[in-house]
Design a protein around this motif. Structure first.
Motif, short mmCIF file in Angstrom:
data_model
loop_
_atom_site.label_atom_id
_atom_site.label_comp_id
_atom_site.label_asym_id
_atom_site.label_seq_id
_atom_site.Cartn_x
_atom_site.Cartn_y
_atom_site.Cartn_z
N LEU A 220 0.81 -1.21 0.00
CA LEU A 220 0.00 0.00 0.00
C LEU A 220 0.85 1.27 0.00
N ALA A 221 1.92 1.28 0.80
CA ALA A 221 2.78 2.47 0.86
C ALA A 221 3.39 2.77 -0.50
N ASP A 222 3.84 1.73 -1.21
CA ASP A 222 4.43 1.92 -2.53
C ASP A 222 3.38 2.33 -3.55
N LEU A 223 2.17 1.79 -3.42
CA LEU A 223 1.10 2.18 -4.34
C LEU A 223 0.75 3.66 -4.17
N ALA A 224 0.78 4.15 -2.94
CA ALA A 224 0.53 5.57 -2.72
C ALA A 224 1.60 6.41 -3.42
N THR A 225 2.85 5.96 -3.32
CA THR A 225 3.95 6.70 -3.95
C THR A 225 3.83 6.70 -5.47
N VAL A 226 3.59 5.54 -6.06
CA VAL A 226 3.51 5.47 -7.53
C VAL A 226 2.28 6.21 -8.04
N SER A 227 1.22 6.28 -7.24
CA SER A 227 0.04 7.05 -7.63
C SER A 227 0.38 8.54 -7.71
N VAL A 228 1.11 9.03 -6.73
CA VAL A 228 1.54 10.44 -6.74
C VAL A 228 2.41 10.72 -7.96
N LEU A 229 3.38 9.84 -8.22
CA LEU A 229 4.27 10.02 -9.37
C LEU A 229 3.50 9.99 -10.68
N ALA A 230 2.51 9.12 -10.77
CA ALA A 230 1.72 9.04 -11.99
C ALA A 230 0.97 10.34 -12.26
N MET A 231 0.39 10.92 -11.22
CA MET A 231 -0.37 12.15 -11.41
C MET A 231 0.52 13.38 -11.60
N GLU A 232 1.78 13.23 -11.32
CA GLU A 232 2.74 14.31 -11.61
C GLU A 232 3.17 14.29 -13.07
N ASN A 233 2.87 13.20 -13.78
CA ASN A 233 3.26 13.07 -15.18
C ASN A 233 2.11 13.58 -16.06
N ALA A 234 2.38 14.60 -16.87
CA ALA A 234 1.33 15.25 -17.64
C ALA A 234 0.66 14.31 -18.63
N THR A 235 1.42 13.41 -19.25
CA THR A 235 0.85 12.49 -20.23
C THR A 235 -0.10 11.50 -19.55
N ILE A 236 0.34 10.93 -18.46
CA ILE A 236 -0.52 9.99 -17.73
C ILE A 236 -1.75 10.71 -17.21
N ARG A 237 -1.56 11.89 -16.66
CA ARG A 237 -2.68 12.66 -16.12
C ARG A 237 -3.71 12.99 -17.20
N ARG A 238 -3.22 13.19 -18.43
CA ARG A 238 -4.12 13.54 -19.54
C ARG A 238 -5.08 12.40 -19.88
N TYR A 239 -4.63 11.16 -19.68
CA TYR A 239 -5.43 10.02 -20.11
C TYR A 239 -6.23 9.35 -19.01
N VAL A 240 -5.71 9.31 -17.79
CA VAL A 240 -6.40 8.54 -16.75
C VAL A 240 -7.75 9.12 -16.36
N GLY A 241 -7.99 10.39 -16.69
CA GLY A 241 -9.26 11.02 -16.34
C GLY A 241 -10.29 10.98 -17.46
N LYS A 242 -9.94 10.41 -18.62
CA LYS A 242 -10.88 10.35 -19.73
C LYS A 242 -11.81 9.14 -19.60
N ALA A 243 -13.08 9.34 -19.88
CA ALA A 243 -14.02 8.23 -19.86
C ALA A 243 -13.89 7.38 -21.12
N LYS A 244 -13.71 8.03 -22.25
CA LYS A 244 -13.51 7.31 -23.51
C LYS A 244 -12.83 8.24 -24.51
N ASP A 245 -12.29 7.66 -25.58
CA ASP A 245 -11.62 8.47 -26.59
C ASP A 245 -11.53 7.68 -27.89
N SER A 246 -11.68 8.39 -29.00
CA SER A 246 -11.53 7.78 -30.32
C SER A 246 -10.14 8.12 -30.86
N VAL A 247 -9.46 7.10 -31.38
CA VAL A 247 -8.08 7.24 -31.80
C VAL A 247 -7.92 6.69 -33.21
N THR A 248 -7.13 7.38 -34.03
CA THR A 248 -6.77 6.86 -35.35
C THR A 248 -5.28 6.59 -35.36
N TYR A 249 -4.92 5.33 -35.59
CA TYR A 249 -3.53 4.93 -35.55
C TYR A 249 -2.75 5.60 -36.69
#
Length: 332
Positions: A220-249
């Motif tokens: 649990l302690a490590d999960l709290a740490t990696v969660s903080v680091l993830a939300m500090e990353n702009a790319t990760i933060r941009r996607y984890v809050g989306k409900a859905k998205d359409s993508v063209t490869y």
């Protein structure tokens, strides 16, 4: 007295008086006035102030009532005040993280690969567990790294996890021809190395997607740490809050990915408008898991619930904990 001697004597006395009058004896040294003594000033050092310590919170932390939560492993952490509000199951107890593993996979992949780098899906996708959740990418398709990150975090695709890991592993090995298995192994080695550097001292992974393994664990302690680091990353933060998205490869195929997190879908009975992520996970060993994030105090309120027996129990637990702590202030 004989007058004959009187006159010479008087003349001698007169001459001596005249001599003394014209040549007085030298004056002695003038005595200097007594100097006024300088007063001695003794400086008294200022007293050392006592160390400043924050007063204890005047508002006691609430705790969930016994028997309310289904999940045996829980943490509630406020990154804005750097305060762990609540844990159950032991902060350092080793637990299986399921697909929450992918937060670290994303962090490490983004350190090695450029977001706009185009990756061709290879044979690595044939190595995923047959019961995996997938983002439906196929061998030969071309996607940018940021697209693969989105498929990893929204759709929880194990195929995207393996594609990112293989590409990053070959780059780490400086060998574009490294086999899929060799590239995956190299990436996981590096992921564990970076985990230690990030302070995740009770975490070890065997794969990039979170499939159960004997030596695949976190706490649990490590999960709290990696969660903080993830939300500090702009790319990760941009996607984890989306409900859905359409993508063209990059190779032309189009797809719509839907987030596995019920908190983000307005049509769900567990929808929470304040939720901004973070990641679900489910395996036989890990149970039903969710780490979520809600803005609070200039940071985030992170709630992790793991090991639950039912699919929807993790959302009930999360919302109960959010409502319990969302307005908590240590001081009135």
């Amino acid at each position: 007295m004989n007058k004959r001697y009187l006159f010479p004597i008087m003349l001698a006395i007169f001459a001596l008086v005249a001599l003394i009058a014209f040549f007085p004896p030298p004056a002695g040294p003038a005595s200097a006035p007594d100097p006024t003594p300088t007063p001695t000033i003794t400086e008294t050092p200022a007293p050392t102030p006592p160390p400043v310590t924050a007063p204890p919170p005047t508002n006691p932390l609430p705790s969930p009532e016994a028997g309310v939560l289904e999940s045996p492993y829980v943490f509630v952490y406020n990154s804005g005040t750097e305060t762990m509000y609540y844990t159950s199951g032991g902060e350092d107890t080793r637990i299986a993280p399921a697909s929450i593993t992918k937060l670290l996979t994303a962090l490490v992949a983004l350190e090695v690969l450029k977001e706009d780098e185009v990756i061709t899906v290879g044979s690595e996708v044939s190595l995923i567990d047959p019961n995996s959740s997938v983002a439906y990418i196929a061998r030969g398709q071309k996607l940018r790294v940021d697209m693969l990150i989105e498929g990893l975090l929204l759709q929880s695709g194990n195929d995207t996890a393996y594609t990112l890991a293989a590409a990053a592993g070959r780059k780490l090995a400086n060998n574009p021809n490294l086999s899929a298995k060799g590239a995956l192994r190299r990436f996981v080695e590096h992921m564990n190395f970076r985990a230690l550097e990030m302070g995740l001292t009770n975490t070890h992974f065997e794969n990039p997607d979170g499939i159960d393994g004997e030596d695949h664990y976190t706490c649990l302690a490590d999960l709290a740490t990696v969660s903080v680091l993830a939300m500090e990353n702009a790319t990760i933060r941009r996607y984890v809050g989306k409900a859905k998205d359409s993508v063209t490869y990059e190779s032309g195929q189009a797809i719509t990915w839907s987030n596995t997190n019920e908190l983000l879908h307005a049509s769900s009975k567990y929808y929470c408008a304040e939720a901004v992520g973070l990641k679900t996970g489910t395996t036989t060993k890990a149970g039903n898991c969710l780490v979520s994030a809600f803005p609070k105090d200039g940071g985030y309120l992170f709630i992790g619930v793991l090991g639950g027996a039912s699919y929807y129990g993790r959302y009930k637990d999360t919302l109960h904990l959010y409502n319990l702590y969302k307005d908590y202030k240590a001081y009135p």
